[in-house]
Design a protein around this motif. Structure first.
Motif, mmCIF file in Angstrom:
data_model
loop_
_atom_site.group_PDB
_atom_site.id
_atom_site.type_symbol
_atom_site.label_atom_id
_atom_site.label_comp_id
_atom_site.label_asym_id
_atom_site.label_seq_id
_atom_site.Cartn_x
_atom_site.Cartn_y
_atom_site.Cartn_z
ATOM 1 N N TYR A 68 39.036 56.295 -0.234
ATOM 2 C CA TYR A 68 38.628 54.905 -0.114
ATOM 3 C C TYR A 68 38.578 54.554 1.366
ATOM 4 O O TYR A 68 39.616 54.527 2.034
ATOM 5 N N ARG A 69 37.376 54.334 1.894
ATOM 6 C CA ARG A 69 37.202 54.018 3.320
ATOM 7 C C ARG A 69 37.887 55.059 4.211
ATOM 8 O O ARG A 69 38.485 54.741 5.237
ATOM 9 N N GLY A 70 37.818 56.314 3.799
ATOM 10 C CA GLY A 70 38.393 57.400 4.582
ATOM 11 C C GLY A 70 39.840 57.708 4.280
ATOM 12 O O GLY A 70 40.362 58.734 4.718
ATOM 13 N N VAL A 71 40.526 56.840 3.522
ATOM 14 C CA VAL A 71 41.929 57.053 3.167
ATOM 15 C C VAL A 71 41.983 57.797 1.831
ATOM 16 O O VAL A 71 41.389 57.344 0.843
ATOM 17 N N GLU A 72 42.686 58.920 1.793
ATOM 18 C CA GLU A 72 42.765 59.665 0.543
ATOM 19 C C GLU A 72 43.558 58.873 -0.493
ATOM 20 O O GLU A 72 44.615 58.309 -0.193
ATOM 21 N N LEU A 73 43.033 58.822 -1.710
ATOM 22 C CA LEU A 73 43.655 58.059 -2.788
ATOM 23 C C LEU A 73 45.113 58.465 -2.991
ATOM 24 O O LEU A 73 45.985 57.606 -3.192
ATOM 25 N N LYS A 74 45.383 59.756 -2.918
ATOM 26 C CA LYS A 74 46.751 60.249 -3.104
ATOM 27 C C LYS A 74 47.695 59.628 -2.090
ATOM 28 O O LYS A 74 48.798 59.177 -2.441
ATOM 29 N N ASP A 75 47.277 59.562 -0.840
ATOM 30 C CA ASP A 75 48.116 58.990 0.213
ATOM 31 C C ASP A 75 48.275 57.485 0.032
ATOM 32 O O ASP A 75 49.361 56.936 0.271
ATOM 33 N N LEU A 76 47.198 56.831 -0.368
ATOM 34 C CA LEU A 76 47.251 55.387 -0.619
ATOM 35 C C LEU A 76 48.266 55.074 -1.709
ATOM 36 O O LEU A 76 49.129 54.189 -1.558
ATOM 37 N N ALA A 77 48.187 55.811 -2.819
ATOM 38 C CA ALA A 77 49.091 55.566 -3.949
ATOM 39 C C ALA A 77 50.542 55.864 -3.570
ATOM 40 O O ALA A 77 51.453 55.081 -3.889
ATOM 41 N N LYS A 78 50.757 56.992 -2.913
ATOM 42 C CA LYS A 78 52.123 57.334 -2.529
ATOM 43 C C LYS A 78 52.696 56.311 -1.556
ATOM 44 O O LYS A 78 53.894 56.024 -1.565
ATOM 45 N N GLY A 79 51.823 55.731 -0.728
ATOM 46 C CA GLY A 79 52.274 54.758 0.255
ATOM 47 C C GLY A 79 52.871 53.519 -0.371
ATOM 48 O O GLY A 79 54.003 53.131 -0.046
ATOM 49 N N PHE A 80 52.151 52.883 -1.296
ATOM 50 C CA PHE A 80 52.717 51.661 -1.880
ATOM 51 C C PHE A 80 53.775 51.965 -2.937
ATOM 52 O O PHE A 80 54.718 51.200 -3.109
ATOM 53 N N GLN A 81 53.642 53.095 -3.622
ATOM 54 C CA GLN A 81 54.658 53.447 -4.614
ATOM 55 C C GLN A 81 56.003 53.727 -3.955
ATOM 56 O O GLN A 81 57.053 53.370 -4.510
ATOM 57 N N LEU A 224 52.356 51.115 -14.009
ATOM 58 C CA LEU A 224 51.299 51.981 -14.538
ATOM 59 C C LEU A 224 49.960 51.268 -14.559
ATOM 60 O O LEU A 224 48.923 51.860 -14.222
ATOM 61 N N LEU A 225 49.951 49.999 -14.954
ATOM 62 C CA LEU A 225 48.690 49.270 -14.964
ATOM 63 C C LEU A 225 48.162 49.089 -13.544
ATOM 64 O O LEU A 225 46.957 49.244 -13.295
ATOM 65 N N ASP A 226 49.055 48.786 -12.602
ATOM 66 C CA ASP A 226 48.637 48.642 -11.210
ATOM 67 C C ASP A 226 48.028 49.950 -10.699
ATOM 68 O O ASP A 226 46.968 49.937 -10.053
ATOM 69 N N LEU A 227 48.672 51.071 -10.992
ATOM 70 C CA LEU A 227 48.130 52.365 -10.566
ATOM 71 C C LEU A 227 46.765 52.599 -11.189
ATOM 72 O O LEU A 227 45.834 53.090 -10.521
ATOM 73 N N SER A 228 46.614 52.243 -12.455
ATOM 74 C CA SER A 228 45.339 52.417 -13.133
ATOM 75 C C SER A 228 44.248 51.593 -12.460
ATOM 76 O O SER A 228 43.109 52.057 -12.284
ATOM 77 N N LEU A 229 44.584 50.373 -12.055
ATOM 78 C CA LEU A 229 43.614 49.537 -11.358
ATOM 79 C C LEU A 229 43.224 50.156 -10.013
ATOM 80 O O LEU A 229 42.048 50.133 -9.624
ATOM 81 N N VAL A 230 44.188 50.727 -9.330
ATOM 82 C CA VAL A 230 43.911 51.344 -8.028
ATOM 83 C C VAL A 230 42.989 52.550 -8.173
ATOM 84 O O VAL A 230 42.008 52.694 -7.440
ATOM 85 N N ILE A 231 43.260 53.420 -9.131
ATOM 86 C CA ILE A 231 42.500 54.666 -9.232
ATOM 87 C C ILE A 231 41.106 54.466 -9.818
ATOM 88 O O ILE A 231 40.247 55.344 -9.694
ATOM 89 N N HIS A 232 40.866 53.305 -10.450
ATOM 90 C CA HIS A 232 39.532 53.026 -10.988
ATOM 91 C C HIS A 232 38.713 52.113 -10.076
ATOM 92 O O HIS A 232 37.573 51.771 -10.406
ATOM 93 N N ALA A 233 39.261 51.707 -8.939
ATOM 94 C CA ALA A 233 38.631 50.664 -8.131
ATOM 95 C C ALA A 233 37.322 51.096 -7.476
ATOM 96 O O ALA A 233 36.470 50.254 -7.193
ATOM 97 N N GLU A 234 37.144 52.377 -7.245
ATOM 98 C CA GLU A 234 35.958 52.847 -6.518
ATOM 99 C C GLU A 234 35.735 54.327 -6.815
ATOM 100 O O GLU A 234 36.682 55.075 -7.026
ATOM 101 N N HIS A 235 34.466 54.725 -6.859
ATOM 102 C CA HIS A 235 34.184 56.145 -7.091
ATOM 103 C C HIS A 235 32.832 56.545 -6.507
ATOM 104 O O HIS A 235 32.052 57.258 -7.133
#
Length: 446
Positions: A68-81, A224-235
């Motif tokens: 997402y905008r150059g940020v890897e989804l895995k890193d984004l998720a781990k960051g806020f989690q 879990l719902l928040d994570l689901s929203l994050v991973i579906h936000a863009e593709h």
């Protein structure tokens, strides 16, 4: 033969195009190349999907990555989690602005979302509850078009106004979906009409669960719902609904018309409803596989599905395989990590293990069935998302609308990029006409 039977017969006959002509004229069916990669039709800085490398003209499988905008989804998720906070709000900010928000920017953005969640006066009654509908996606699209009438600057295409409209839609989508569901349930299932207003101080995920279930949800459920929203936000810009957004936006139409078109795309069974097919398939597997721990029995039944001898006889193992991802889908990896904890909390660990076994076994069954040239496949995000939603006790009628609640952030980002920074050319691909020329015949002689 009725009028419509006759029209249908003629329409089908006139649409029967010789399939060999697609090769004759080098038509990229589905905007796909011969190797099934997408035809390059534009440039974007928003999302990037990596599922393979191209080496000497051949696709080489690799572990999937999503940016997402150059940020890897895995890193984004781990960051806020890692900080025990929800991430959809900062994800939406990132997609819209191109950069991660600092503390003050995130606070201001979250506050604006909170204020924009409130629907216009009488909108809930007149647009959602009085105009009854059986399908939540259609009700959502209708409501989006209705919001045009409440926007004094609906046709303003300036970047600032496009962002205001984007934030408003991101905030309102969960509310409209929740109200539409209860309106549908009240009108067609004769159940109680429940309207809960969004609560200040709650995240998007928490507010959505609150509007659906009241206070009856756990922290893990909200996470879990928040994570689901994050991973579906863009593709990426090439998925059908985001591309639809860009095609319609290239005509310089208003935001509400463009997003309504994207909703029409997402509603399609080949796009947003895949997790429902996974759920139906899994119910069938659970009913026909006696021992969920017996890998031989599982593989035998999966082979029956591929042979069109079981489930819906289409030969598809739903939730396995993706247009781009090969070795792995990063969204499925992230969702699976949290899904196991949710399965434990809900007492459904045996069922989760069955999902995990099918994820592991299905690719090998597929390779054995298709032979040496079979495409490398993996479980996609739809394989686990339906299971997660079911554990959250979210009704099936809103599985696809939840997708929209998330993807509206990506759609709006693509719209802004298309309207503001694209070449400002209307998207207009070509279609080769292969109809024979015929002479006009006077009515009396037909």
């Amino acid at each position: 033969m009725t009028l419509y039977e006759k029209l249908a017969k003629d329409a089908v006959a006139s649409s029967d195009i010789d399939k060999s002509l697609f090769d004759t004229f080098s038509v990229k069916r589905g905007l796909r190349n011969a190797d099934f990669s997408g035809v390059l039709v534009g440039l974007t800085t928003i999302g990037d999907v990596e599922g393979y490398d191209k080496v000497d003209g051949k696709l080489v499988p690799k572990d999937g990555k999503l940016f997402y905008r150059g940020v890897e989804l895995k890193d984004l998720a781990k960051g806020f989690q890692s900080k025990q906070r929800h991430g959809f709000e900062e994800t939406a900010y990132l997609l819209l602005s191109g950069s991660l928000p600092n503390t003050e920017e995130l606070k201001a953005f979250t506050k604006e979302l909170e204020e924009e969640r409130h629907l216009p006066p009488f909108f809930s009654k007149n647009m959602i509850l009085s105009l009854r509908g059986r399908d939540i996606m259609n009700m959502l699209a209708r409501s989006v078009l209705g919001l045009y009438t409440a926007d004094d600057n609906a046709e303003d295409l300036s970047p600032e106004n496009l962002l205001k409209q984007a934030v408003s839609l991101i905030a309102k989508f969960p509310v409209i979906v929740a109200y539409s569901y209860f309106g549908m349930r009240h009108s067609f299932q004769k159940k109680s009409l429940v309207i809960r207003h969004p609560q200040p101080g709650l995240s998007t995920a928490e507010n959505f669960l609150y509007m659906l279930k009241g206070d009856n949800y756990s922290k893990l459920e909200a996470d879990l719902l928040d994570l689901s929203l994050v991973i579906h936000a863009e593709h990426g810009g090439g998925n059908n609904s985001s591309f639809t957004t860009r095609v319609v936006s290239s005509a310089q139409t208003d935001t509400y018309s463009a997003i309504a078109a994207a909703l029409g795309s997402l509603k399609g069974g080949l796009h947003g409803g895949a997790n429902l097919k996974v759920m139906d398939m899994m119910e069938n597997i659970k009913a026909n596989v006696q021992n969920w721990r017996d890998e031989k029995e599982i593989k035998a039944y999966l082979l029956k599905i591929l042979n069109k001898e079981a489930f819906d006889n289409t030969g598809k193992i739903y939730g396995i395989g993706h247009a781009i991802y090969t070795n792995s889908d990063p969204r499925a990896v992230l969702l699976k990590e949290k899904a196991e904890a949710l399965a434990i909390e809900k007492g459904r660990l045996d069922e989760f293990h069955l999902y995990a076994a099918i994820e592991r076994l299905a690719p090998q069954v597929f390779y054995d069935f298709k032979g040496a040239n079979a495409k490398v496949i993996c479980a996609n995000v739809d394989f686990y998302s339906g299971f997660v939603y079911d554990c959250l006790q979210i009704p099936k009628e809103i599985y696809t609308p939840i997708f929209a609640v998330s993807r509206i952030a990506g759609w709006c980002a693509h719209r802004i990029e298309e309207v503001t920074f694209s070449s400002k050319r209307i998207i207009r691909p070509a279609y080769k006409n292969v109809c024979d020329r015929i002479d006009y015949i006077e009515l009396d002689n037909r």
